[in-house]
Design an enzyme around this catalytic site. Structure first.
Site, PDB file in Angstrom:
ATOM      1  N   TYR A 148       0.820  -1.216   0.000  1.00  0.00           N
ATOM      2  CA  TYR A 148       0.000   0.000   0.000  1.00  0.00           C
ATOM      3  C   TYR A 148       0.852   1.263   0.000  1.00  0.00           C
ATOM      4  O   TYR A 148       0.315   2.371  -0.047  1.00  0.00           O
ATOM      5  CB  TYR A 148      -1.067  -0.004   1.094  1.00  0.00           C
ATOM      6  CG  TYR A 148      -0.657  -0.342   2.512  1.00  0.00           C
ATOM      7  CD1 TYR A 148       0.482   0.177   3.100  1.00  0.00           C
ATOM      8  CD2 TYR A 148      -1.478  -1.170   3.283  1.00  0.00           C
ATOM      9  CE1 TYR A 148       0.818  -0.114   4.412  1.00  0.00           C
ATOM     10  CE2 TYR A 148      -1.151  -1.480   4.598  1.00  0.00           C
ATOM     11  CZ  TYR A 148       0.002  -0.950   5.151  1.00  0.00           C
ATOM     12  OH  TYR A 148       0.337  -1.236   6.443  1.00  0.00           O
ATOM     13  N   LYS A 163       5.234   3.811   5.088  1.00  0.00           N
ATOM     14  CA  LYS A 163       5.897   2.825   4.225  1.00  0.00           C
ATOM     15  C   LYS A 163       6.288   3.468   2.886  1.00  0.00           C
ATOM     16  O   LYS A 163       7.337   3.155   2.325  1.00  0.00           O
ATOM     17  CB  LYS A 163       4.997   1.614   3.973  1.00  0.00           C
ATOM     18  CG  LYS A 163       4.667   0.782   5.224  1.00  0.00           C
ATOM     19  CD  LYS A 163       5.828  -0.050   5.727  1.00  0.00           C
ATOM     20  CE  LYS A 163       5.390  -1.071   6.769  1.00  0.00           C
ATOM     21  NZ  LYS A 163       6.516  -1.752   7.415  1.00  0.00           N
TER      22      LYS A 163
HETATM   23  P1  NAP Z   1       4.811  -8.353  14.302  1.00  0.00           P
HETATM   24  O1  NAP Z   1       5.108  -9.765  14.671  1.00  0.00           O
HETATM   25  O2  NAP Z   1       3.806  -7.607  15.100  1.00  0.00           O
HETATM   26  O3  NAP Z   1       6.188  -7.570  14.259  1.00  0.00           O
HETATM   27  C1  NAP Z   1       6.380  -6.247  14.633  1.00  0.00           C
HETATM   28  C2  NAP Z   1       7.673  -6.192  15.445  1.00  0.00           C
HETATM   29  O4  NAP Z   1       8.049  -4.836  15.626  1.00  0.00           O
HETATM   30  C3  NAP Z   1       7.536  -6.819  16.844  1.00  0.00           C
HETATM   31  O5  NAP Z   1       8.585  -7.754  17.039  1.00  0.00           O
HETATM   32  C4  NAP Z   1       7.694  -5.649  17.800  1.00  0.00           C
HETATM   33  O6  NAP Z   1       8.407  -6.058  18.973  1.00  0.00           O
HETATM   34  C5  NAP Z   1       8.523  -4.673  16.947  1.00  0.00           C
HETATM   35  N1  NAP Z   1       8.303  -3.284  17.323  1.00  0.00           N
HETATM   36  C6  NAP Z   1       7.129  -2.598  17.372  1.00  0.00           C
HETATM   37  N2  NAP Z   1       7.333  -1.344  17.781  1.00  0.00           N
HETATM   38  C7  NAP Z   1       8.679  -1.215  17.998  1.00  0.00           C
HETATM   39  C8  NAP Z   1       9.505  -0.155  18.434  1.00  0.00           C
HETATM   40  N3  NAP Z   1       8.996   1.055  18.731  1.00  0.00           N
HETATM   41  N4  NAP Z   1      10.823  -0.374  18.539  1.00  0.00           N
HETATM   42  C9  NAP Z   1      11.368  -1.590  18.254  1.00  0.00           C
HETATM   43  N5  NAP Z   1      10.631  -2.638  17.816  1.00  0.00           N
HETATM   44  C10 NAP Z   1       9.298  -2.451  17.705  1.00  0.00           C
HETATM   45  O7  NAP Z   1       4.282  -8.258  12.798  1.00  0.00           O
HETATM   46  P2  NAP Z   1       4.790  -8.891  11.414  1.00  0.00           P
HETATM   47  O8  NAP Z   1       3.570  -9.260  10.704  1.00  0.00           O
HETATM   48  O9  NAP Z   1       5.871  -9.897  11.624  1.00  0.00           O
HETATM   49  O10 NAP Z   1       5.414  -7.601  10.675  1.00  0.00           O
HETATM   50  C11 NAP Z   1       6.787  -7.457  10.392  1.00  0.00           C
HETATM   51  C12 NAP Z   1       6.987  -6.451   9.266  1.00  0.00           C
HETATM   52  O11 NAP Z   1       6.329  -6.883   8.078  1.00  0.00           O
HETATM   53  C13 NAP Z   1       6.444  -5.053   9.574  1.00  0.00           C
HETATM   54  O12 NAP Z   1       7.315  -4.088   9.028  1.00  0.00           O
HETATM   55  C14 NAP Z   1       5.123  -5.036   8.818  1.00  0.00           C
HETATM   56  O13 NAP Z   1       4.699  -3.736   8.466  1.00  0.00           O
HETATM   57  C15 NAP Z   1       5.528  -5.825   7.584  1.00  0.00           C
HETATM   58  N6  NAP Z   1       4.381  -6.377   6.855  1.00  0.00           N
HETATM   59  C16 NAP Z   1       3.677  -7.416   7.388  1.00  0.00           C
HETATM   60  C17 NAP Z   1       2.593  -7.914   6.672  1.00  0.00           C
HETATM   61  C18 NAP Z   1       1.801  -9.078   7.204  1.00  0.00           C
HETATM   62  O14 NAP Z   1       0.769  -9.398   6.598  1.00  0.00           O
HETATM   63  N7  NAP Z   1       2.225  -9.759   8.247  1.00  0.00           N
HETATM   64  C19 NAP Z   1       2.219  -7.346   5.445  1.00  0.00           C
HETATM   65  C20 NAP Z   1       2.956  -6.280   4.954  1.00  0.00           C
HETATM   66  C21 NAP Z   1       4.049  -5.804   5.659  1.00  0.00           C
HETATM   67  P3  NAP Z   1       8.208  -5.359  20.430  1.00  0.00           P
HETATM   68  O15 NAP Z   1       6.742  -5.373  20.716  1.00  0.00           O
HETATM   69  O16 NAP Z   1       9.002  -6.271  21.332  1.00  0.00           O
HETATM   70  O17 NAP Z   1       8.799  -3.994  20.331  1.00  0.00           O
END
Ligand code: NAP
Length: 261
Positions: A148, A163
């Site tokens: 997006y 993003k």
């Molecule tokens: P997730 O498991 O919720 O991962 C997010 C991570 O970011 C968590 O480990 C969290 O750890 C960390 N985080 C959040 N705020 C932070 C901060 N202020 N400082 C340091 N770390 C922080 O979600 P995910 O699905 O694996 O997503 C990972 C990446 O993929 C993200 O960039 C997301 O936008 C991208 N993405 C995911 C999808 C999808 O469908 N899953 C689709 C498109 C893009 P703590 O809580 O320990 O800080």
């Protein structure tokens, strides 16, 4: 799948490396011989992840880091260098997201997401980039974005705008830092099954069903698929690739022609 030892001895910092896609990337880099720094805010996320990796013989440290805080980010970089002597790879994976219509989104909610995704990615890239430049060895930065960034993201304006900024950062740094042997690339996943995304973004079965109808490949992506591609992009096999954003979404963002599918 890359051959074992493709990242032998490389030092990789992975923000948000304790959960979801970040942990998947960490596990794949570990399989390929990398040494790891997992960084995020919560020990509850970091410690079990590090223990699982260390049990397989991987050299790994955790650093409690809030990427919104430049001082925290500097401490993360110092800890990586103190333990491993340098940094070869940075994966900017940390993010926050929630669904909210623009007119209901408060400045606080906007800032919460933009500070993690856009500002945090810059703080980490800058702090690690400076060390890579200083070392003369170069390195790799990989940003995890989302499709997006190009289409706009109704319901997630904060994340979509942030993003889009990170895509621009990827392309800008790729050019500015090529002379320092630093490559900067990104992956734009479509929907990928993780606890973080699934529980917040498509927890409702009807919503999930409707979302899947928009994915020509007809399924949600896996963490392993993203992890394999991420390893390729930071490996020497991809040495001529920089400033690129690899879309991995089962055709989702293309599937909207004039007559639908
Ligand atoms: P997730 O498991 O919720 O991962 C997010 C991570 O970011 C968590 O480990 C969290 O750890 C960390 N985080 C959040 N705020 C932070 C901060 N202020 N400082 C340091 N770390 C922080 O979600 P995910 O699905 O694996 O997503 C990972 C990446 O993929 C993200 O960039 C997301 O936008 C991208 N993405 C995911 C999808 C999808 O469908 N899953 C689709 C498109 C893009 P703590 O809580 O320990 O800080």
């Amino acid at each position: 799948m890359l051959p074992e030892k493709s990242l032998d001895g490389r030092v990789a910092i992975i923000t948000g490396g304790g959960t979801g896609i970040g942990f998947g990337i960490a596990s794949e880099y570990a399989r390929l011989g990398a040494r790891l720094v997992l960084a995020s805010r919560s020990d509850k996320h970091l410690e079990p992840a590090a223990q699982a990796l260390a049990a397989g013989g991987v050299e790994v440290i955790t650093v409690r880091t809030d990427v919104r805080e430049p001082d925290d980010v500097d401490r993360m970089v110092d800890a990586a260098i103190a333990r491993f002597g340098g940094i070869d790879i940075l994966v900017n994976n940390a993010a926050g997201n929630f669904i909210c219509l623009a007119e209901k989104l408060s400045p606080h909610g906007w800032n919460a997401v933009v500070n993690i995704v856009l500002n945090g990615t810059f703080y980490c890239s800058r702090a690690v980039g400076l060390k890579m430049i200083e070392s003369g060895r170069g390195g790799n930065i990989l940003n995890i974005v989302a499709t997006y960034a190009w289409t706009g993201g109704p319901g997630t304006i904060h994340s979509a705008c942030a993003k889009a900024g990170v895509v621009c950062m990827t392309q800008t740094l790729a050019v500015e830092w090529a002379r320092h042997k630093i490559r900067v690339n990104a992956i734009a996943p479509g929907p990928v099954e993780t606890e973080g995304a699934g529980s917040k973004l498509w927890a409702d079965p009807d919503f999930r069903e409707a979302m899947l109808r928009g994915v020509p490949r007809g399924r949600i992506g896996t963490v392993e698929e993203i992890a394999h591609a991420s390893a390729y992009l930071v490996s020497d096999f991809a040495d001529f690739i920089t400033g690129e954003v690899l879309v991995m979404d089962g055709g989702q963002w293309l599937g909207k022609g004039m007559f639908g599918r």
